[in-house]
Design a protein around this motif. Structure first.
Motif, PDB file in Angstrom:
ATOM      1  N   LYS A 141       1.876 -11.668  34.856  1.00 23.99           N
ATOM      2  CA  LYS A 141       1.773 -12.940  35.572  1.00 23.99           C
ATOM      3  C   LYS A 141       1.808 -12.713  37.080  1.00 23.99           C
ATOM      4  CE  LYS A 141       3.516 -15.924  31.932  1.00 23.99           C
ATOM      5  NZ  LYS A 141       4.446 -17.014  31.571  1.00 23.99           N
ATOM      6  N   THR A 142       1.035 -13.498  37.784  1.00 25.44           N
ATOM      7  CA  THR A 142       0.994 -13.405  39.237  1.00 25.44           C
ATOM      8  C   THR A 142       2.272 -13.995  39.825  1.00 25.44           C
ATOM      9  OG1 THR A 142      -0.032 -15.577  39.514  1.00 25.44           O
ATOM     10  CG2 THR A 142      -1.511 -13.705  39.146  1.00 25.44           C
ATOM     11  N   GLU A 144       2.496 -16.497  41.469  1.00 21.46           N
ATOM     12  CA  GLU A 144       2.450 -17.955  41.301  1.00 21.46           C
ATOM     13  C   GLU A 144       2.827 -18.377  39.883  1.00 21.46           C
ATOM     14  OE1 GLU A 144       0.172 -16.653  44.639  1.00 21.46           O
ATOM     15  OE2 GLU A 144      -0.297 -16.269  42.541  1.00 21.46           O
ATOM     16  N   GLY A 145       3.003 -17.390  39.000  1.00 25.02           N
ATOM     17  CA  GLY A 145       3.428 -17.684  37.635  1.00 25.02           C
ATOM     18  C   GLY A 145       2.313 -17.874  36.625  1.00 25.02           C
ATOM     19  N   ARG A 146       1.064 -17.658  37.046  1.00 27.60           N
ATOM     20  CA  ARG A 146      -0.036 -17.801  36.088  1.00 27.60           C
ATOM     21  C   ARG A 146      -0.422 -16.439  35.525  1.00 27.60           C
ATOM     22  NH1 ARG A 146      -4.838 -16.144  37.895  1.00 27.60           N
ATOM     23  NH2 ARG A 146      -5.167 -15.867  40.132  1.00 27.60           N
ATOM     24  N   THR A 147      -0.976 -16.419  34.317  1.00 28.75           N
ATOM     25  CA  THR A 147      -1.407 -15.183  33.694  1.00 28.75           C
ATOM     26  C   THR A 147      -2.603 -14.620  34.446  1.00 28.75           C
ATOM     27  OG1 THR A 147      -0.677 -16.031  31.559  1.00 28.75           O
ATOM     28  CG2 THR A 147      -2.122 -14.134  31.520  1.00 28.75           C
ATOM     29  N   GLU A 150      -6.096 -15.594  33.293  1.00 32.98           N
ATOM     30  CA  GLU A 150      -6.290 -17.016  32.993  1.00 32.98           C
ATOM     31  C   GLU A 150      -7.669 -17.528  33.420  1.00 32.98           C
ATOM     32  OE1 GLU A 150      -4.312 -21.146  34.524  1.00 32.98           O
ATOM     33  OE2 GLU A 150      -2.946 -19.511  34.001  1.00 32.98           O
ATOM     34  N   ILE A 181      -6.322 -17.084  26.451  1.00 33.21           N
ATOM     35  CA  ILE A 181      -6.053 -17.076  27.893  1.00 33.21           C
ATOM     36  C   ILE A 181      -7.334 -17.085  28.717  1.00 33.21           C
ATOM     37  CG2 ILE A 181      -5.087 -15.683  29.775  1.00 33.21           C
ATOM     38  CD1 ILE A 181      -2.998 -14.707  27.736  1.00 33.21           C
TER      39      ILE A 181
END
Length: 234
Positions: A141-142, A144-147, A150, A181
């Motif tokens: 995950k980055t 920023e919290g996204r996969t 994604e 994803i």
């Protein structure tokens, strides 16, 4: 000259089912050769460091009919790897995650590897993976919290090619998880298939795609070097 970190599974054994797996020979040696042809440097890492376990099937007559990968393996060039926890990620222009079923077991959820991937990516480097190699990208995950994958176009080893005798031994389906994803593509009509999800993320479908995967990665790294040189001359 760009520096590429090739990450290998340290290996996985299921004694109950007499199942041994690890990294896939062609998926290290074929891309590495393409990178080295263009003057780039490949260094090796694994979860545990030392000599990682190669999937024995990848050195079989069926998978390696000419014995070229067996010869490279026997030369000892993959005998010494740095433990991923000791890798300085900022030293590398790209990371190349080698496939083999082992990647689904010890690479997929390793947080030290996720951290290395993130540093390479955040510094503008290339994150690449072939065959089962995208497994850890599913769980990276980055900040920023996204996969990481994604919504991106991706590829990896497809369900219909998985050996029936090992399907129940695997921790998950790579194709299924990639499809949840990202935008998964297999391109069955192509003998080899790789795809850029964006300008920093490259994935390859299978062992037959390993050489093309290496050429694409080498080409992009060379282009980046030339662009940097031209910018420096301005």
């Amino acid at each position: 000259m760009a520096k590429v970190l090739a990450v290998l599974s340290s290996g996985y054994t299921n004694e109950e089912h007499n199942y041994v797996t690890g990294w896939w020979a062609e998926e290290l040696f074929a891309p590495s050769l393409e990178l080295e042809k263009k003057g780039h440097m490949v260094e090796l890492a694994s979860i545990d460091g030392g000599k990682p376990v190669v999937d024995p099937i990848s050195l079989s007559k069926e998978a390696d009919p000419t014995g070229i990968y067996q010869k490279q393996y026997d030369s000892g060039i993959a005998d010494k790897t740095t433990a991923i926890v000791n890798v300085k990620a900022s030293d590398y222009d790209a990371i190349m995650i080698v496939g083999g079923h082992g990647a689904m077991f010890d690479l997929a959820h390793n947080e030290d590897l996720h951290a290395v991937i993130n540093v390479v990516y955040e510094l503008g480097g290339i994150v690449s993976a072939v065959c089962h190699g995208p497994a850890p990208l599913l769980y990276t995950k980055t900040k920023e919290g996204r996969t990481l994958l994604e919504g991106l176009k991706v590829t990896g080893y497809p369900n219909d090619k998985e050996p029936k005798e090992v399907i129940d031994l695997l921790p998950f389906s790579l194709e299924d998880e990639l499809s949840k994803i990202g935008n998964y593509h297999e391109e069955k009509d192509h003998d080899a298939y790789v795809v850029w999800g964006n300008k920093q993320i490259l994935t390859g479908r299978d062992p037959q795609s390993a050489e093309l995967f290496g050429r694409e990665l080498a080409k992009k790294l060379t282009e980046r070097e030339l662009q940097a040189e031209e910018k420096g001359m301005d």
